[in-house]
Write a protein that holds these residues in place. Sequence first.
Motif, PDB file in Angstrom:
ATOM      1  N   ASN A   1       0.740  -1.034   0.062  1.00 48.21           N
ATOM      2  CA  ASN A   1      -0.197   0.013  -0.022  1.00 48.21           C
ATOM      3  C   ASN A   1       0.428   1.176  -0.135  1.00 48.21           C
TER       4      ASN A   1
ATOM      5  N   ASP B   1      -2.056  -9.627   0.231  1.00 48.72           N
ATOM      6  CA  ASP B   1      -2.247  -8.914  -1.042  1.00 48.72           C
ATOM      7  C   ASP B   1      -2.091  -9.709  -1.682  1.00 48.72           C
TER       8      ASP B   1
ATOM      9  N   ARG C   1      -7.642   9.612  -2.969  1.00 50.11           N
ATOM     10  CA  ARG C   1      -7.272   8.669  -1.512  1.00 50.11           C
ATOM     11  C   ARG C   1      -7.492   9.732  -0.697  1.00 50.11           C
TER      12      ARG C   1
ATOM     13  N   ALA D   1      -8.750   2.584  -0.705  1.00 49.60           N
ATOM     14  CA  ALA D   1      -8.514   1.249  -0.105  1.00 49.60           C
ATOM     15  C   ALA D   1      -9.510   0.162  -1.345  1.00 49.60           C
TER      16      ALA D   1
ATOM     17  N   GLY E   1      -5.247  -1.317   3.604  1.00 53.21           N
ATOM     18  CA  GLY E   1      -5.847  -0.156   3.016  1.00 53.21           C
ATOM     19  C   GLY E   1      -7.184   0.200   3.983  1.00 53.21           C
TER      20      GLY E   1
END
Length: 499
Positions: A106, A226, A360, A375, A380
Amino acid sequence: MSELPPNDSGSFDEIVEAETDRDPDLAVIEAGSRTLRTQGGPPQADVPARPEDPEVDKALREVEAELATRWGETKLEPSVARIAALMDVLGEPQRSYPSIHITGTNGKTSTARMIEALLGAFELRTGRYTSPHVQSITERISLDGAPVSAERFIETYQDVKPYVEMVDARQEYRLSFFEVLTGMAYAAFADAPVDVAVVEVGMGGSWDATNVIDAGVAVVTPIDLDHTDRLGTTPAEIAAEKSGIIKRDATVIMAQQPVDAAQVLLKKAVEADATVAREGLEFGVVARQVAVGGQLVTLRGLGGEYPEVYLPLHGEHQAHNAAVALAAVEAFFGVGAQHAQPLDIDTVRKAFAAVASPGRLEVVRRSPTVVLDAAHNPAGARAAAAAIGEAFQFSRLIGVVGASGDKNVRGLLEAFEPVFAEVVVTRNTSHRAMDADELAAIAVEVFGEDRVQVEPRLPDALEAAITLAEEEGEFAGGGVLVTGSVITVGEARLLLGRG
């Protein structure tokens, strides 16, 4: 709010009545930092709209259609053989400029944007390659701090197309969508030419298409779980793949990491005779406080302390991204190696004050406030949930969530559960999007049936969420957070009149 006609996003624009201009009074920064903001000017979210010229728009759509016939970004064959072959026939354009390479789970894009802003403030010509895009494919390739024009994007594609076809004919598999874009970026940077390239990996590191550069500075943002089906099921396994961007004699700028991931990264650095700077030891965030429109931070870099830096982004995670970006630029300039003097503080302040990171924790509407955040994994989501609680103080927050089917959707929803009063589940137009009813079934398990509403169409979901946020009255402090996927955020951004 009135009911929307089917598939009529234009009507939705009028209904939502997006207010995108910040009240001038909000430019007064807390803690006496008005001048810091003034130096940088208001941050501009550089997300281009479709070309106004119909012929250019048609040509861009043709390029997009041709690229769409290739493997998408989720279909991978772990090898750099094809991209290396393309670089070879193009004359190795990626070796004509120094580069800063960024991996991690992230924060990569925000960190890349900050690095780009800092380098540009020190009068270097920059090229930035990031992914995925929020609204326009041209966002992925930036020159001098702005996405390339549609005309230049098309021209670059046409320039490399014969070489792409040449490589396709010689390989077992055709070059993928991401590989072609990577080749375009490296060629565009060489053609500009740029003084330095800021390159974000697409996925992983070792076999990522971007990894045909020999970057003198390797940046590793926080690693979490992830893409576990491709990169590994533990932070250590994922770090092993991401550590592939660390090249011999490079400087590694390492954000705070899980212990097992840090051990893997440090081992790789030793093997490559690389120098390591670790957040929390060699650099970091000294202090931070919430300010109007962002935060005021004091950063400790490799060369010294940088006090009272205004950052127009929300959340503690963005302060840490700023520390990583600053250390990366210091390392690029040799600070901490050749000399220990800090960079010019006024230039650093001006650069950070002008940073924007679309999608963001981006505010795109007021009354009620609508915030977008891309996210798409639990880490995130936790960062976004913490940041929105700190920066906005909503009395009632409604979530709009549209996620991809290959993500840890339950973990993402669990991260948001404490901050969402209710959640409207939906889907974006991507073929990867999770079905709204399937997403709703998981949401009901996390939130309870009474807190979940299903709206399969994103325009309807936005309208429903705004209505829910307004239920307490005009001055009650309700808000909406749209999240779950970069694609969802990009489509919402268009619906709400941005771009």
